[in-house]
Design a protein around this motif. Structure first.
Motif, PDB file in Angstrom:
ATOM      1  N   LYS A 161      60.922  29.026  66.917  1.00  8.82           N
ATOM      2  CA  LYS A 161      60.012  30.119  67.245  1.00  8.82           C
ATOM      3  C   LYS A 161      58.614  29.744  66.776  1.00  8.82           C
ATOM      4  O   LYS A 161      58.370  29.577  65.585  1.00  8.82           O
ATOM      5  N   ASP A 172      54.394  30.553  66.777  1.00  9.64           N
ATOM      6  CA  ASP A 172      53.462  31.677  66.780  1.00  9.64           C
ATOM      7  C   ASP A 172      52.467  31.497  67.918  1.00  9.64           C
ATOM      8  O   ASP A 172      51.635  30.582  67.874  1.00  9.64           O
ATOM      9  N   PRO A 173      52.516  32.345  68.948  1.00  7.75           N
ATOM     10  CA  PRO A 173      51.606  32.172  70.079  1.00  7.75           C
ATOM     11  C   PRO A 173      50.149  32.435  69.745  1.00  7.75           C
ATOM     12  O   PRO A 173      49.263  32.131  70.561  1.00  7.75           O
ATOM     13  N   GLN A 220      59.204  27.805  73.143  1.00  7.71           N
ATOM     14  CA  GLN A 220      58.220  26.978  72.434  1.00  7.71           C
ATOM     15  C   GLN A 220      57.216  26.347  73.401  1.00  7.71           C
ATOM     16  O   GLN A 220      56.078  26.031  73.021  1.00  7.71           O
ATOM     17  N   ASP A 267      54.803  29.298  73.776  1.00  7.67           N
ATOM     18  CA  ASP A 267      54.334  29.864  72.510  1.00  7.67           C
ATOM     19  C   ASP A 267      53.527  28.851  71.708  1.00  7.67           C
ATOM     20  O   ASP A 267      52.623  29.227  70.952  1.00  7.67           O
TER      21      ASP A 267
END
Length: 210
Positions: free
Chosen positions: A14, A16-17, A68, A71
């Protein structure tokens, strides 16, 4: 310490966009790819650095919807030569001659022998060899990213033919091999981050022959 950075890195699930990798760090990761070793110095691949959000979104749709890719702030695509050719090998030789003070019999003889070995082989065998060189470069990119504390996720889970079409690789004589999104981990949302890194013990992995 470099090994501490390798322990820090993991296949980030995951990203962080809202956090973009600075361009100076991306440039250093790209330079690490450039400096990676390859068989006979041919570097039989090209690297695509994709910032464009629409292109990354299109690639995500043919990559098992792995978030990913969008993002993260950058996507690296490693694309290998679809075959070796006399022209491609000669271009490498000519650059070497130009940068090392001219052509000589040893240089010409080495690459003439290489062409005699590579050119009769099938395109698929040559592509597979070129793709393995891209894997070496991927390792350098991941190590450089870790050194810079940039998160990355190596990916083979995508439809190569579709990625080739999105990027117009067939016309360039290339085939996509690997994807590497770059970004920063979103600590609260990544299920893998809290887990202990697990690797085979050295006693199992390594055989010492003294």
């Amino acid at each position: 310490m470099f090994l501490d950075k390798l322990n820090w890195r993991y296949a980030t699930k995951k990203m962080d966009p809202n956090k973009a990798v600075p361009e100076d760090k991306v440039a250093k990761i790209v330079e690490a790819v450039q400096m990676a070793p390859s068989s006979s110095g041919l570097q039989p691949f090209e690297l695509f650095v994709i910032r464009n959000k629409d292109i990354r979104a299109a690639i995500r749709t043919v990559s098992w919807d792995q978030a990913q890719i969008t993002d993260g702030s950058h996507l690296l695509v490693f694309a290998a030569w679809d075959n070796y050719s006399e022209e491609r090998i000669d271009a490498v030789v000519e650059q070497m001659a130009a940068e090392r003070g001219g052509m000589n019999d040893m240089l010409k003889g080495y690459y003439d022998n290489l062409k005699a070995m590579y050119l009769p082989r099938s395109a698929e065998e040559n592509y597979a060899h070129a793709a393995r060189q891209a894997y070496i470069a991927l390792g350098f990119a991941m190590a450089a990213a870790a050194e810079l504390e940039v998160d990355s996720t190596p990916m083979e889970g995508f439809d190569p033919a579709q990625v080739d079409e999105i990027l117009g690789l067939k016309e360039k004589g290339l085939r996509s091999v690997l994807l590497l999104p770059l970004g920063y981990r979103e600590e609260a949302g990544d299920w893998l981050l809290p887990m202990k890194k697990v690797r085979k013990p050295l006693t199992t992995l390594v055989t010492e022959l003294d």
